[in-house]
Design an enzyme around this catalytic site. Sequence first.
Site, PDB file in Angstrom:
ATOM      1  CE1 TYR A   1      -4.495  -2.502   4.899  1.00 25.02           C
ATOM      2  CE2 TYR A   1      -4.066  -0.171   4.529  1.00 25.02           C
ATOM      3  CZ  TYR A   1      -4.255  -1.440   4.033  1.00 25.02           C
ATOM      4  OH  TYR A   1      -4.209  -1.669   2.677  1.00 25.02           O
TER       5      TYR A   1
ATOM      6  CB  SER B   1      -0.856   0.022   1.271  1.00 27.17           C
ATOM      7  OG  SER B   1      -1.491   1.286   1.420  1.00 27.17           O
TER       8      SER B   1
HETATM    9  N1  LIG Z   1      -8.554  -0.894  -1.799  1.00 25.48           N
HETATM   10  C1  LIG Z   1      -7.567  -0.038  -1.494  1.00 25.48           C
HETATM   11  O1  LIG Z   1      -7.776   1.195  -1.402  1.00 25.48           O
HETATM   12  C2  LIG Z   1      -6.162  -0.556  -1.300  1.00 25.48           C
HETATM   13  C3  LIG Z   1      -5.121   0.389  -1.300  1.00 25.48           C
HETATM   14  C4  LIG Z   1      -3.816  -0.051  -1.109  1.00 25.48           C
HETATM   15  C5  LIG Z   1      -3.555  -1.391  -0.935  1.00 25.48           C
HETATM   16  N2  LIG Z   1      -4.577  -2.297  -0.931  1.00 25.48           N
HETATM   17  C6  LIG Z   1      -4.224  -3.716  -0.730  1.00 25.48           C
HETATM   18  O2  LIG Z   1      -4.614  -4.442  -1.866  1.00 25.48           O
HETATM   19  C7  LIG Z   1      -4.840  -5.811  -1.491  1.00 25.48           C
HETATM   20  C8  LIG Z   1      -6.173  -6.266  -2.058  1.00 25.48           C
HETATM   21  O3  LIG Z   1      -7.208  -5.496  -1.447  1.00 25.48           O
HETATM   22  P1  LIG Z   1      -8.569  -5.102  -2.202  1.00 25.48           P
HETATM   23  O4  LIG Z   1      -8.675  -3.620  -2.161  1.00 25.48           O
HETATM   24  O5  LIG Z   1      -8.660  -5.801  -3.499  1.00 25.48           O
HETATM   25  O6  LIG Z   1      -9.642  -5.677  -1.153  1.00 25.48           O
HETATM   26  P2  LIG Z   1     -10.860  -6.707  -1.330  1.00 25.48           P
HETATM   27  O7  LIG Z   1     -11.709  -6.304  -2.490  1.00 25.48           O
HETATM   28  O8  LIG Z   1     -11.489  -6.811   0.020  1.00 25.48           O
HETATM   29  O9  LIG Z   1     -10.127  -8.090  -1.698  1.00 25.48           O
HETATM   30  C9  LIG Z   1      -9.309  -8.724  -0.739  1.00 25.48           C
HETATM   31  C10 LIG Z   1      -8.943 -10.120  -1.253  1.00 25.48           C
HETATM   32  O10 LIG Z   1      -8.120 -10.752  -0.255  1.00 25.48           O
HETATM   33  C11 LIG Z   1      -8.650 -12.046   0.005  1.00 25.48           C
HETATM   34  N3  LIG Z   1      -8.340 -12.481   1.364  1.00 25.48           N
HETATM   35  C12 LIG Z   1      -8.624 -11.861   2.536  1.00 25.48           C
HETATM   36  N4  LIG Z   1      -8.239 -12.624   3.566  1.00 25.48           N
HETATM   37  C13 LIG Z   1      -7.671 -13.757   3.015  1.00 25.48           C
HETATM   38  C14 LIG Z   1      -7.093 -14.924   3.555  1.00 25.48           C
HETATM   39  N5  LIG Z   1      -6.998 -15.121   4.886  1.00 25.48           N
HETATM   40  N6  LIG Z   1      -6.625 -15.865   2.711  1.00 25.48           N
HETATM   41  C15 LIG Z   1      -6.718 -15.696   1.366  1.00 25.48           C
HETATM   42  N7  LIG Z   1      -7.270 -14.620   0.789  1.00 25.48           N
HETATM   43  C16 LIG Z   1      -7.743 -13.661   1.621  1.00 25.48           C
HETATM   44  C17 LIG Z   1     -10.149 -11.893  -0.244  1.00 25.48           C
HETATM   45  O11 LIG Z   1     -10.724 -13.152  -0.566  1.00 25.48           O
HETATM   46  P3  LIG Z   1     -11.575 -14.080   0.445  1.00 25.48           P
HETATM   47  O12 LIG Z   1     -12.331 -13.163   1.374  1.00 25.48           O
HETATM   48  O13 LIG Z   1     -12.410 -14.863  -0.498  1.00 25.48           O
HETATM   49  O14 LIG Z   1     -10.542 -14.896   1.134  1.00 25.48           O
HETATM   50  C18 LIG Z   1     -10.159 -10.977  -1.471  1.00 25.48           C
HETATM   51  O15 LIG Z   1     -10.001 -11.758  -2.649  1.00 25.48           O
HETATM   52  C19 LIG Z   1      -4.749  -5.844   0.028  1.00 25.48           C
HETATM   53  O16 LIG Z   1      -3.468  -6.325   0.410  1.00 25.48           O
HETATM   54  C20 LIG Z   1      -4.908  -4.389   0.433  1.00 25.48           C
HETATM   55  O17 LIG Z   1      -4.281  -4.104   1.672  1.00 25.48           O
HETATM   56  C21 LIG Z   1      -5.866  -1.910  -1.121  1.00 25.48           C
END
Ligand SMILES: NC(=O)c1ccc[n+]([C@@H]2O[C@H](COP(=O)([O-])OP(=O)(O)OC[C@H]3O[C@@H](n4cnc5c(N)ncnc54)[C@H](OP(=O)(O)O)[C@@H]3O)[C@@H](O)[C@H]2O)c1
Length: 240
Positions: free
Chosen positions: A154, A141
């Site tokens: 976080y 992030s």
């Molecule tokens: N959205 C933002 O603004 C943002 C910004 C910077 C960085 N990020 C990072 O980007 C990454 C993806 O986030 P996103 O925004 O795409 O969120 P999201 O839409 O909530 O997707 C999160 C993904 O992680 C999976 N996950 C969660 N816990 C897990 C576990 N224990 N084992 C395996 N898979 C797991 C979820 O699948 P299941 O629930 O099916 O397991 C889902 O596929 C994260 O690392 C987040 O910190 C996000």
Amino acid sequence: MSGVPADRPLAGRVIAVTGASRGIGLAIAQVLHAAGAQVVAGARQMPEHGLPGIGFALLDVTDEGSVQAFARRAIEAGADSLVNNAGVGVFGPLETATVEDYRRVFDTNVLGTLLATRHFLPAFRERHARGLSSHLVNVTSDVSTRTFAHGSIYAASKHAQRALTQTAAHEGQHFGLRVTEIRPGMTDTHFNASTPGTPERAGHLRAHDVAQAVLYALAAPAHVRVDEVVVHPTVQPVVF
Ligand SMILES: NC(=O)c1ccc[n+]([C@@H]2O[C@H](COP(=O)([O-])OP(=O)(O)OC[C@H]3O[C@@H](n4cnc5c(N)ncnc54)[C@H](OP(=O)(O)O)[C@@H]3O)[C@@H](O)[C@H]2O)c1
């Protein structure tokens, strides 16, 4: 002339992606597949609309047995790259932070990254002995180097994930491992129980934008190591 088709820069590659049931991870799986890679995708739930052409395995990155089984499947398929994307967040003032919040976020973001990396590295080292290189991509992030109010757990987890990423780069350079940290700003996904597509998120990055950064790193020529990519929506305040 590298022999790699321009429209399929990842042809012949086998890439494992964690957290690929929705959001950024799903977009990464789709973009890498479209670029010609064989993708092994994992998450705790199947993607809502399936993943045509993409191998999906149930995966909980907080459970070492589950990670081991996922790694075995991907390595048997010939995995040359791992994308650690699975992640969760909990937000609120420090005064209300709980042990449960801490464990949930650190178990997924930090332990999950550590376990997945740890279970792919022996195969990556072995690839080097056969003259082949490998690639580790960690989606952290923009907060892996900064902090903000209500983001204590976080941001701490993302700082820790950056440390794991850089440690892998130190150790992996001795066996042909390229390591890339992808650092997105605000992205319109299901993160933190959000609903994608709402008007207040219109200016955010799309998951596809972040996936393009992952593709850029993975498709770089063999002599190029992309250490990190920071990508923000234009509307997000600039903080260096
Ligand atoms: N959205 C933002 O603004 C943002 C910004 C910077 C960085 N990020 C990072 O980007 C990454 C993806 O986030 P996103 O925004 O795409 O969120 P999201 O839409 O909530 O997707 C999160 C993904 O992680 C999976 N996950 C969660 N816990 C897990 C576990 N224990 N084992 C395996 N898979 C797991 C979820 O699948 P299941 O629930 O099916 O397991 C889902 O596929 C994260 O690392 C987040 O910190 C996000």
